[in-house]
Design a protein around this motif. Structure first.
Motif, mmCIF file in Angstrom:
data_model
loop_
_atom_site.group_PDB
_atom_site.id
_atom_site.type_symbol
_atom_site.label_atom_id
_atom_site.label_comp_id
_atom_site.label_asym_id
_atom_site.label_seq_id
_atom_site.Cartn_x
_atom_site.Cartn_y
_atom_site.Cartn_z
ATOM 1 N N SER A 135 29.301 32.315 -23.057
ATOM 2 C CA SER A 135 28.479 32.311 -21.060
ATOM 3 C C SER A 135 27.179 33.127 -21.519
ATOM 4 C CB SER A 135 29.506 32.419 -20.704
ATOM 5 O OG SER A 135 30.186 33.306 -20.561
ATOM 6 N N VAL A 136 26.100 32.852 -20.322
ATOM 7 C CA VAL A 136 25.913 33.819 -19.586
ATOM 8 C C VAL A 136 25.515 33.538 -18.486
ATOM 9 C CG1 VAL A 136 22.983 33.851 -19.515
ATOM 10 C CG2 VAL A 136 23.961 32.881 -21.664
ATOM 11 N N ALA A 137 25.868 35.165 -18.203
ATOM 12 C CA ALA A 137 25.859 35.448 -16.377
ATOM 13 C C ALA A 137 24.530 34.760 -15.574
ATOM 14 C CB ALA A 137 25.944 36.312 -15.966
ATOM 15 N N GLU A 138 25.222 33.797 -14.611
ATOM 16 C CA GLU A 138 22.951 33.952 -14.240
ATOM 17 C C GLU A 138 23.156 34.740 -13.011
ATOM 18 O OE1 GLU A 138 24.452 30.747 -11.168
ATOM 19 O OE2 GLU A 138 25.873 29.241 -12.411
ATOM 20 N N CYS A 139 23.313 36.081 -12.930
ATOM 21 C CA CYS A 139 22.323 37.408 -12.079
ATOM 22 C C CYS A 139 23.271 38.506 -12.393
ATOM 23 C CB CYS A 139 22.527 36.948 -10.275
ATOM 24 S SG CYS A 139 24.163 37.147 -9.903
ATOM 25 N N ILE A 159 18.460 32.651 -23.404
ATOM 26 C CA ILE A 159 19.746 33.044 -24.682
ATOM 27 C C ILE A 159 20.576 31.446 -23.383
ATOM 28 C CG2 ILE A 159 21.380 34.096 -25.248
ATOM 29 C CD1 ILE A 159 19.807 36.655 -25.110
ATOM 30 N N GLU A 160 20.883 30.784 -24.380
ATOM 31 C CA GLU A 160 22.148 29.626 -23.627
ATOM 32 C C GLU A 160 23.137 29.450 -24.640
ATOM 33 O OE1 GLU A 160 20.331 26.164 -24.741
ATOM 34 O OE2 GLU A 160 18.086 26.464 -23.841
ATOM 35 N N PRO A 161 24.399 29.473 -24.029
ATOM 36 C CA PRO A 161 26.082 29.603 -24.874
ATOM 37 C C PRO A 161 25.682 28.347 -25.931
ATOM 38 C CG PRO A 161 26.065 29.031 -22.434
ATOM 39 C CD PRO A 161 24.943 28.871 -22.183
ATOM 40 N N GLY A 162 26.061 28.734 -26.841
ATOM 41 C CA GLY A 162 26.640 28.101 -27.932
ATOM 42 C C GLY A 162 25.924 28.723 -28.576
ATOM 43 N N ASP A 163 24.195 29.418 -28.602
ATOM 44 C CA ASP A 163 23.582 30.239 -29.257
ATOM 45 C C ASP A 163 24.363 31.295 -30.295
ATOM 46 O OD1 ASP A 163 21.585 29.068 -28.104
ATOM 47 O OD2 ASP A 163 20.384 30.358 -27.222
ATOM 48 N N ALA A 209 25.559 43.704 -32.191
ATOM 49 C CA ALA A 209 25.054 43.464 -31.188
ATOM 50 C C ALA A 209 24.709 43.980 -29.504
ATOM 51 C CB ALA A 209 25.073 41.560 -30.658
ATOM 52 N N SER A 210 26.042 44.468 -29.150
ATOM 53 C CA SER A 210 25.913 44.745 -27.570
ATOM 54 C C SER A 210 25.737 46.559 -28.076
ATOM 55 C CB SER A 210 27.363 45.274 -27.647
ATOM 56 O OG SER A 210 28.001 43.699 -27.297
ATOM 57 N N ALA A 211 25.706 47.274 -29.437
ATOM 58 C CA ALA A 211 25.187 48.340 -29.603
ATOM 59 C C ALA A 211 24.578 48.572 -29.068
ATOM 60 C CB ALA A 211 25.652 48.884 -31.015
ATOM 61 N N ILE A 212 23.307 47.592 -29.563
ATOM 62 C CA ILE A 212 21.771 46.858 -29.725
ATOM 63 C C ILE A 212 21.829 47.337 -28.421
ATOM 64 C CG2 ILE A 212 19.466 46.558 -30.806
ATOM 65 C CD1 ILE A 212 21.408 45.597 -33.106
ATOM 66 N N ILE A 213 21.713 46.142 -27.132
ATOM 67 C CA ILE A 213 21.432 46.112 -26.630
ATOM 68 C C ILE A 213 21.424 47.388 -25.315
ATOM 69 C CG2 ILE A 213 22.220 44.971 -23.776
ATOM 70 C CD1 ILE A 213 23.005 42.210 -26.178
ATOM 71 N N GLN A 214 22.631 47.937 -25.315
ATOM 72 C CA GLN A 214 22.900 49.610 -24.674
ATOM 73 C C GLN A 214 21.992 50.185 -25.003
ATOM 74 O OE1 GLN A 214 27.377 49.832 -25.946
ATOM 75 N NE2 GLN A 214 28.331 48.392 -24.330
ATOM 76 N N GLY A 226 24.052 40.216 -19.800
ATOM 77 C CA GLY A 226 24.629 39.578 -19.106
ATOM 78 C C GLY A 226 25.924 37.879 -20.286
ATOM 79 N N ILE A 227 25.687 38.907 -21.544
ATOM 80 C CA ILE A 227 26.422 37.765 -22.298
ATOM 81 C C ILE A 227 28.099 38.075 -22.425
ATOM 82 C CG2 ILE A 227 25.805 37.365 -24.764
ATOM 83 C CD1 ILE A 227 23.647 37.608 -25.046
ATOM 84 N N THR A 228 28.498 37.112 -23.024
ATOM 85 C CA THR A 228 29.332 36.543 -23.003
ATOM 86 C C THR A 228 30.400 36.374 -24.116
ATOM 87 O OG1 THR A 228 30.310 36.799 -20.987
ATOM 88 C CG2 THR A 228 32.186 36.200 -22.566
ATOM 89 N N SER A 229 30.757 36.733 -25.223
ATOM 90 C CA SER A 229 30.274 36.265 -26.765
ATOM 91 C C SER A 229 31.600 35.309 -26.839
ATOM 92 C CB SER A 229 31.059 37.334 -27.844
ATOM 93 O OG SER A 229 32.151 37.796 -27.407
#
Length: 444
Positions: free
Chosen positions: A173-177, A202-206, A222-227, A274-277
């Motif tokens: 899922s992707v957070a809206e805000c 980015i969309e769910p399912g990607d 991926a989270s480590a790079i984002i952070q 705002g990404i959930t795996s």
């Protein structure tokens, strides 16, 4: 259905415990027979015998309570010579001292008498005490090693057969805000900034392929790079409908509290997208199971090393109603209850099977470690006595002295009795705690 599933879970764990005990005793039985020791009994469980059958010189049987087991070997202790037997009391002594010595002498004499019965009509070469040091160690080490092998197999089945739940690189899922700091809102309102992942497209399912030029195979990477990139645009490659799509993601700054190894805390600024795996069960390499087993051994060793403090905490929580440590000691009642709760839980069947396998594997690790504690009557105590004999024989050989007689461990029976009383007391405490203040592993 819930009650039936609970009972099935308990029965499965009881059977698993029985198999673990049976294999432990086989670990003693096979080398003992291989070395020619006369084995009178092979029993699984404690209490009254519910079934038995004699095959050759050994009686095989099941007892009522699956909380232990044993094999009865001829000459667990060496035959006591006349001058080595408990001496008669002599000389002046206080009444209290006389009684103390009398109790000690009685315990030793009873142990020697019981040991002598196992030696009747048995050649010295067929007794446990008549074996060489290394053979005695192999016999006593065989039981705990069987539990370790079983634990390794079970962890391998769990990690490489069933698989472990892991966060994958697939976006769930992707957070809206982005909600303001400290907000208790659960929905976006007008004026709330769009989440970076949504703004990037980015969309769910990607499925995340790479971030900032670095290929990723886990969501943690991926989270480590984002952070590590707050406020900085980075290229993100995702797989969508079989094709790679390149997007630009700019993580926003997010302040989080970080706890260091020494317990201190600090506030750091990290990136947020705002990404959930998605979470899937992933089969791991074949060595992951054995690695987990040996890591578990280290954890159990720490528990055993701190057992008095752990038992004190358990007693304190029992009488105060405090929440028990899920990593603390438990009795078979507690393990069976957890197994029942797991079986009755509202979860996919493979999730429940995985937890059951993990419980049984951890139980075998506990049996392995605890039985190696160097105190009689545990296996570790017998190993220690055998090794002590080996040291004495080595010194005698070094200084060209006659080989010493085997250590008469019957003289340690009073100490053994104290250990048994402490073990019974520990079992009673854990039984009571698991009934009246159980571990809340799955929530209250």
């Amino acid at each position: 259905m819930g009650v039936l599933a609970f009972l099935i879970g308990v029965v499965v764990m009881v059977i698993g415990l029985g198999v673990s005990i049976a294999l432990h005793e086989i670990g003693h039985l096979v080398p003992a027979k291989r070395f020619g020791v006369r084995v009178g009994q092979y029993m699984i469980g404690m209490g009254p015998t519910v079934w038995s059958k004699r095959r050759g010189e050994t009686e095989y049987g099941l007892k009522a309570f699956p909380i232990g087991g044993y094999i009865s070997m001829a000459g667990m202790y060496p035959a006591a010579s006349a001058d080595a037997k408990a001496p008669a009391l002599a000389g002046a002594a206080s009444a209290r001292e006389t009684r103390r010595r009398s109790i000690y002498a009685t315990l030793v004499q009873d142990a020697q008498a019981a040991n002598e019965e196992t030696l009747d009509g048995v050649d010295a070469s067929r007794t446990f005490s008549g074996l060489s040091v290394w053979k005695r160690v192999v016999i006593m080490l065989g039981g705990p090693l069987m539990n370790l092998v079983l634990a390794v197999v079970l962890f391998a089945v769990l990690f490489s057969g069933i698989g472990m739940q892991q966060a994958t690189t697939t976006v769930s899922s992707v957070a809206e805000c982005v909600l303001p700091a400290g907000s208790t809102a659960t929905e976006c309102a007008d004026g709330d900034a769009a989440a970076p992942a949504l703004a990037a497209g980015i969309e769910p399912g990607d499925s995340l392929v790479s971030l900032d030029g670095t290929a990723v195979s886990t969501f943690a990477e991926a989270s480590a790079i984002i952070q590590a990139n707050p406020g900085r645009p980075i290229l993100v490659v995702v797989e969508r409908d079989g094709a790679d799509v390149t997007l630009t993601l700019t993580p926003i700054e997010n302040r989080v509290e970080v706890t260091a190894d020494d317990g201190s805390t600090s506030v750091e600024t990290v990136g947020y997208a705002g990404i959930t795996s998605s979470v899937e069960r992933v089969r791991e390499p074949i060595w992951a199971g054995p690695q987990a087993a040996f890591e578990n051994v280290g954890a159990v060793v720490q528990i055993v090393a701190n057992l008095p403090a752990r038992l004190y905490d358990t007693a304190y929580d029992l009488f105060t109603g405090g929440e028990r440590d899920a990593d603390g000691p438990m009795s078979v009642v507690g393990v069976g209850r957890l197994a029942g709760e797991v079986a009755a839980a509202d979860a996919p069947i493979m999730d429940r099977v995985g937890v059951m396998v993990s419980l049984l594997a951890s139980l075998n690790i506990a049996l392995f470690v605890f039985n190696l504690v160097p105190l009689l009557p545990l296996d570790g105590g017998h190993i220690l006595v055998a090794l002590w004999d080996g040291v004495r024989r080595a010194f005698a050989k070094l200084f060209r002295r006659p080989p010493p007689a085997p250590t008469d461990a019957t003289r340690l029976v009073p100490v053994t009795l104290v250990v048994v009383v402490l073990l019974v007391g520990m079992g009673a405490l854990l039984f009571a705690a698991d009934i009246f203040n159980p571990v809340q592993l799955l929530g209250g």
